[in-house]
Design a protein around this motif. Structure first.
Motif, PDB file in Angstrom:
ATOM      1  N   TYR A  54      16.972   8.668 -12.858  1.00 52.49           N
ATOM      2  CA  TYR A  54      15.738   8.869 -12.103  1.00 52.49           C
ATOM      3  C   TYR A  54      14.533   8.360 -12.901  1.00 52.49           C
ATOM      4  CZ  TYR A  54      11.983  11.069  -9.510  1.00 52.49           C
ATOM      5  OH  TYR A  54      10.839  11.278  -8.787  1.00 52.49           O
ATOM      6  N   GLN A  58      12.135   5.332 -11.691  1.00 56.10           N
ATOM      7  CA  GLN A  58      10.690   5.494 -11.533  1.00 56.10           C
ATOM      8  C   GLN A  58       9.933   4.411 -12.292  1.00 56.10           C
ATOM      9  OE1 GLN A  58       9.968   7.387  -8.867  1.00 56.10           O
ATOM     10  NE2 GLN A  58       8.485   8.575 -10.006  1.00 56.10           N
ATOM     11  N   ARG A 114       6.801   7.876  -3.459  1.00 56.37           N
ATOM     12  CA  ARG A 114       6.897   7.492  -4.871  1.00 56.37           C
ATOM     13  C   ARG A 114       5.591   6.914  -5.417  1.00 56.37           C
ATOM     14  NH1 ARG A 114      10.685   2.184  -5.385  1.00 56.37           N
ATOM     15  NH2 ARG A 114       8.979   0.714  -5.266  1.00 56.37           N
TER      16      ARG A 114
END
Length: 147
Positions: A54, A58, A114
Motif C-alpha cells: 500500500y 501510494q 487517493r
C-alpha cells in the motif's frame, strides 16, 4: 510570483526506499521476536506485506500535474482528467521537510479519494519548486475563495 504555477509531481525515490527499509525492519523484528505459533507469524507477515504494498502504491501513484492557482485553488491532472480542488480549512501541515495536504473538491466536482490526502516531499517536486509551493501554501491556499 506568477501563477498559475505548474508542478510535475513524481514519486520520490527516498520515500520508496524508506517504505521498503521500514517494512523490512518490521519483518526482521517479527522473524526474531515472533512466538512459535505459525498462524500468528503468517498473519503478521501478511499484514506487513500488505502495508508495504500500500505504501509503495501510494508513492508510485504520485505521477500527476498540479496547477497552483492565484486564488488558492488547485487543479490536478491525472490520467487525462482534470480535477479542481481546494485545501481544506486547517488541512495543511508543513514541517519544512514534508507537507501533508487535505484537499476537497471545488465547484461541486469530484475528486478521487487517493488525491484527497497527499504527503509531498521536496523530492516529489521539480528542482526549485519546493519553496514556491510552500509560499503558495502559506499565502494563497489558506485564503478564502472569492465569491
Amino acid at each position: 510570483m506568477r501563477y498559475p504555477l505548474k508542478l510535475d509531481v513524481r514519486p520520490a525515490k527516498g520515500a520508496i526506499a524508506s517504505v521498503l527499509a521500514l517494512h523490512m525492519l518490521a519483518g526482521l523484528a517479527l522473524f526474531h521476536l515472533s512466538p512459535p505459533l505459525p498462524w500468528v507469524f503468517a498473519g503478521a507477515t501478511t499484514v506487513i506485506c500488505a502495508s508495504a504494498c500500500y505504501g509503495l502504491w501510494q508513492e508510485a501513484g504520485k505521477s500527476h500535474q498540479v496547477l497552483l492557482e492565484h486564488d488558492g485553488g488547485v487543479s490536478i491532472r491525472l490520467g487525462g482528467r482534470e480535477f479542481a480542488a481546494r485545501v481544506s480549512a486547517g488541512g495543511a501541515v508543513d514541517f519544512g521537510w514534508a507537507v501533508w495536504l487535505s484537499l476537497h473538491p471545488a465547484g461541486g466536482g469530484d475528486l478521487p479519494w487517493r488525491l484527497r490526502r497527499l504527503m509531498l516531499l521536496p523530492a516529489n517536486l521539480p528542482a526549485g519548486h519546493w519553496r514556491l509551493f510552500r509560499i503558495w501554501l502559506r499565502h494563497r491556499a489558506t485564503k478564502a475563495p472569492a465569491a
